[in-house]
Scaffold this motif. Sequence first.
Motif, short mmCIF file in Angstrom:
data_model
loop_
_atom_site.label_atom_id
_atom_site.label_comp_id
_atom_site.label_asym_id
_atom_site.label_seq_id
_atom_site.Cartn_x
_atom_site.Cartn_y
_atom_site.Cartn_z
N THR A 166 -8.12 -3.02 3.21
CA THR A 166 -7.54 -3.03 4.75
C THR A 166 -6.33 -2.30 5.24
O THR A 166 -6.19 -1.62 6.07
CB THR A 166 -7.89 -4.44 5.44
N GLY A 167 -5.51 -2.79 4.36
CA GLY A 167 -4.13 -2.45 4.69
C GLY A 167 -3.76 -0.91 4.17
O GLY A 167 -3.31 0.03 4.83
N CYS B 116 0.81 -1.17 0.02
CA CYS B 116 -0.02 0.13 -0.06
C CYS B 116 1.00 1.28 0.04
O CYS B 116 0.54 2.24 -0.55
CB CYS B 116 -0.89 0.06 1.22
N GLY C 152 -2.28 -6.56 1.27
CA GLY C 152 -2.77 -5.65 2.64
C GLY C 152 -4.47 -5.19 1.94
O GLY C 152 -5.32 -5.17 2.80
N GLY D 151 -8.73 -7.25 1.61
CA GLY D 151 -7.51 -7.32 2.55
C GLY D 151 -7.14 -8.87 2.61
O GLY D 151 -7.45 -9.62 1.74
N ILE E 269 -6.36 1.52 4.51
CA ILE E 269 -6.97 1.94 5.59
C ILE E 269 -5.77 2.08 7.00
O ILE E 269 -5.77 3.20 7.46
CB ILE E 269 -8.20 1.48 6.09
N ASP E 270 -5.25 0.80 7.09
CA ASP E 270 -4.35 0.69 8.24
C ASP E 270 -3.41 1.76 8.31
O ASP E 270 -2.79 2.14 9.07
CB ASP E 270 -3.82 -0.62 8.37
N GLU E 271 -2.69 1.98 6.89
CA GLU E 271 -1.75 2.98 6.61
C GLU E 271 -1.98 4.47 7.01
O GLU E 271 -1.36 5.28 6.90
CB GLU E 271 -1.09 2.82 5.42
N GLY E 272 -3.43 4.64 7.07
CA GLY E 272 -3.80 5.96 7.34
C GLY E 272 -4.11 6.52 5.94
O GLY E 272 -4.32 8.06 5.70
#
Length: 137
Positions: free
Chosen positions: A119-120, A30, A116, A91, A122-125
């Motif tokens: 989901t990945g 990502c 990822g 994800g 989003i997890d990275e911001g």
Amino acid sequence: MSSHVSAIPAASSDQALAHFERAFAFETDCWDVHDALSRGVQDFVLLDVRSHELYERGHVPGSVSLPHGKITAGKMAAYPMDTLFVVYCAGPHCNGAHRGAVRLAKLGRPVKLMIGGLTGWIDEGFDVAIGQPVATL
């Protein structure tokens, strides 16, 4: 007594190096996709291979909606044969990206998987595009 982790010996360093270096030919992440998009260096087509409905609820900005089951030679004909496609799905709990990658590879197309998935991302911001018209093939 050994753990399940060490019960099977690790590969040799040479084998591990070959394996992990080779993974980069099949995957990107990502952060690398975000960096390319942010710098305007999009030398690939980013495909969201989930359903159009899920795409509309949230997707990576700049991605194109093309459900993996609809990847066909006819739809890919709009792109030169050497176009690199990067596929993603929901994800790590979803195999849609792998299904899309298989279909593209069977068509002789260069393809990488964005590990990822959404989901990945989003997890990275990173920002998600929501409620925008579907960009489709």
